[in-house]
Write a protein that holds these residues in place. Structure first.
Motif, short mmCIF file in Angstrom:
data_model
loop_
_atom_site.label_atom_id
_atom_site.label_comp_id
_atom_site.label_asym_id
_atom_site.label_seq_id
_atom_site.Cartn_x
_atom_site.Cartn_y
_atom_site.Cartn_z
N VAL A 37 0.86 -1.18 0.00
CA VAL A 37 0.00 0.00 0.00
C VAL A 37 0.90 1.22 0.00
O VAL A 37 1.90 1.25 0.71
CB VAL A 37 -0.90 0.02 1.27
N GLN A 39 1.25 5.67 0.11
CA GLN A 39 0.61 6.91 0.54
C GLN A 39 1.46 8.09 0.12
O GLN A 39 2.55 8.31 0.65
CB GLN A 39 0.42 6.90 2.06
N GLU A 43 -1.79 12.56 1.19
CA GLU A 43 -2.87 11.85 0.51
C GLU A 43 -3.32 10.62 1.29
O GLU A 43 -2.79 10.30 2.35
CB GLU A 43 -2.44 11.45 -0.90
N GLY A 44 -4.30 9.91 0.72
CA GLY A 44 -4.83 8.71 1.37
C GLY A 44 -4.05 7.46 0.99
O GLY A 44 -2.99 7.52 0.37
N LEU A 45 -4.61 6.32 1.38
CA LEU A 45 -3.98 5.03 1.15
C LEU A 45 -4.39 4.44 -0.19
O LEU A 45 -5.55 4.55 -0.59
CB LEU A 45 -4.37 4.06 2.28
N TRP A 47 -3.96 0.85 -2.56
CA TRP A 47 -3.50 -0.54 -2.68
C TRP A 47 -2.82 -0.73 -4.02
O TRP A 47 -3.36 -0.40 -5.06
CB TRP A 47 -4.70 -1.47 -2.57
N TYR A 95 4.12 0.92 2.14
CA TYR A 95 3.93 0.02 3.27
C TYR A 95 3.69 -1.41 2.78
O TYR A 95 3.00 -1.61 1.78
CB TYR A 95 2.71 0.41 4.10
N TYR A 112 -8.28 -10.28 -1.02
CA TYR A 112 -7.57 -9.82 0.16
C TYR A 112 -8.57 -9.24 1.15
O TYR A 112 -9.48 -8.50 0.75
CB TYR A 112 -6.51 -8.79 -0.24
N ASN A 113 -8.40 -9.55 2.41
CA ASN A 113 -9.35 -9.13 3.42
C ASN A 113 -8.74 -8.04 4.29
O ASN A 113 -8.60 -6.92 3.85
CB ASN A 113 -9.82 -10.33 4.24
N TRP A 114 -8.38 -8.33 5.50
CA TRP A 114 -7.81 -7.27 6.34
C TRP A 114 -6.29 -7.36 6.39
O TRP A 114 -5.71 -8.40 6.10
CB TRP A 114 -8.39 -7.31 7.75
N PHE A 115 -5.66 -6.22 6.73
CA PHE A 115 -4.20 -6.12 6.76
C PHE A 115 -3.73 -5.88 8.19
O PHE A 115 -4.06 -4.87 8.81
CB PHE A 115 -3.74 -4.95 5.88
N ASP A 116 -2.92 -6.81 8.70
CA ASP A 116 -2.42 -6.68 10.05
C ASP A 116 -1.36 -7.73 10.31
O ASP A 116 -1.61 -8.91 10.06
CB ASP A 116 -3.58 -6.89 11.06
N TRP A 118 1.28 -4.08 9.93
CA TRP A 118 1.88 -3.29 8.86
C TRP A 118 3.37 -3.08 9.14
O TRP A 118 3.79 -3.06 10.30
CB TRP A 118 1.21 -1.92 8.76
N GLY A 119 4.14 -2.89 8.08
CA GLY A 119 5.52 -2.50 8.24
C GLY A 119 5.59 -1.02 8.62
O GLY A 119 4.57 -0.33 8.62
N GLN A 120 6.78 -0.56 8.91
CA GLN A 120 6.95 0.81 9.38
C GLN A 120 6.90 1.84 8.24
O GLN A 120 6.79 3.03 8.47
CB GLN A 120 8.27 0.97 10.16
N ASN B 35 -13.42 -3.31 6.61
CA ASN B 35 -12.38 -3.17 7.63
C ASN B 35 -12.10 -1.69 7.85
O ASN B 35 -12.31 -0.86 6.95
CB ASN B 35 -11.10 -3.88 7.16
N TYR B 37 -9.16 1.13 9.45
CA TYR B 37 -7.79 1.35 9.87
C TYR B 37 -7.65 2.72 10.51
O TYR B 37 -8.28 3.68 10.07
CB TYR B 37 -6.83 1.24 8.67
N ALA B 44 2.45 4.29 10.72
CA ALA B 44 1.81 3.39 9.78
C ALA B 44 0.36 3.12 10.21
O ALA B 44 0.03 3.22 11.40
CB ALA B 44 2.58 2.07 9.74
N LEU B 47 -4.77 -1.82 12.02
CA LEU B 47 -6.10 -2.41 11.90
C LEU B 47 -6.91 -2.11 13.14
O LEU B 47 -6.48 -2.42 14.26
CB LEU B 47 -5.98 -3.92 11.68
N TYR B 88 -9.67 5.14 7.96
CA TYR B 88 -9.98 4.68 6.62
C TYR B 88 -10.82 3.41 6.67
O TYR B 88 -10.48 2.46 7.37
CB TYR B 88 -8.71 4.37 5.83
N TRP B 92 -12.63 -5.40 -0.23
CA TRP B 92 -12.43 -5.89 -1.59
C TRP B 92 -13.55 -5.40 -2.50
O TRP B 92 -14.70 -5.31 -2.08
CB TRP B 92 -12.40 -7.41 -1.57
N TYR B 99 -8.39 -4.30 -3.93
CA TYR B 99 -8.70 -3.81 -2.59
C TYR B 99 -8.82 -2.29 -2.67
O TYR B 99 -7.98 -1.64 -3.30
CB TYR B 99 -7.57 -4.20 -1.65
N PHE B 101 -9.60 1.49 -0.61
CA PHE B 101 -9.65 2.25 0.64
C PHE B 101 -10.62 3.41 0.48
O PHE B 101 -10.81 3.93 -0.62
CB PHE B 101 -8.27 2.82 0.98
#
Lengths: 128, 110
Positions: A37, A39, A43-45, A47, A95, A112-116, A118-120, B35, B37, B44, B47, B88, B92, B99, B101
């Motif tokens: 993902v 950013q 701005e927003g996120l 994918w 990310y 893809y469902n939820w993301f958890d 996340w990297g830094q 979901n 966030y 970062a 969730l 956010y 899907w 995906y 947002f």
């Protein structure tokens, strides 16, 4: 508890490529996917796509098709995202995130469902 | 532009209840789970809610999610100063095969 540790910031010239890594620390990706993902500043996120390491199957958002390549090395629990033909609009924080997956056995497809977690994040700055 | 629409901002005083809406369509919220966030300044995303209304371990129960038709909502009851962040919705989209947002909502604690 798995943590995702990403590679450091990059400064790139327009037209070049960047490869960002994402290593799972304290665990593996197991049967999860890895999503990327980005950013842009203020701005927003957005994918970009994802990969399922155990299958090596990658899915890319239409916007990035042909310009992004996602790979994974299960032996080192590391995922990679390479973006080519960089332009100034690609300046962003990138990310990775472990992704829960949903399988559709009727269609043999997945989503893809939820993301958890996340990297830094990895800042990629592109300039001429 | 995003296919999931959120209000750009929301605010409340400590202790108040704040609700954030997320409007989608039959190909995303209408047929898949939602979901949420939370992104604190300079960090970062994290969730907050998964599968419409489930809280991951460690998320306070003042955060709750719901979904009806092609819309979803996040509620923060008993607002705390540390809840000041961007939120956010996401999920899907079967039509885009990707995906998506939401546009994001900045919550300010007055």
């Amino acid at each position: 508890q798995v943590q995702l540790v990403q590679s450091g910031s990059e400064v790139k010239k327009t037209g070049s490529s960047v490869k960002v890594s994402c290593k799972a620390s304290g665990g593996t990706f197991s049967t999860y996917g890895v999503s990327w993902v980005r950013q842009a500043p203020g701005e927003g996120l957005e994918w970009m796509g994802g990969i399922i390491p155990i299958f090596g199957t990658a899915d890319y958002a239409q916007k990035f098709q042909g310009r992004v390549t996602m790979t994974a090395d299960e032996s080192t629990s590391t995922a990679y995202m390479e973006l080519s033909s960089l332009r100034s609009e690609d300046t962003a924080v990138y990310y990775c995130a472990r992704a829960a997956l949903t399988y559709n056995y009727d269609t043999s497809g997945h989503s893809y469902n939820w993301f958890d977690p996340w990297g830094q994040g990895t800042l990629v700055a592109v300039s001429s | 532009q995003s296919v999931l629409t959120q209000p750009p901002s929301a605010s409340g005083t400590p202790g108040q209840r704040v609700t954030i809406s997320c409007s989608g369509s039959s190909t995303n919220i209408g047929s898949n789970t939602v979901n949420w966030y939370q992104q604190l300044p300079g960090t970062a995303p994290k969730l907050l809610i998964y599968s419409n209304n489930q809280r991951p371990s460690g998320v306070p129960d003042r955060f709750s999610g719901s979904k009806s038709g092609t819309s979803a909502s996040l509620a923060i009851s008993g607002l705390h100063s540390e809840d000041e962040a961007d939120y956010y919705c996401a999920g899907w989209d079967d039509s885009l095969n990707g995906y998506v947002f939401g546009t994001g909502t900045k919550v300010t604690v007055l």
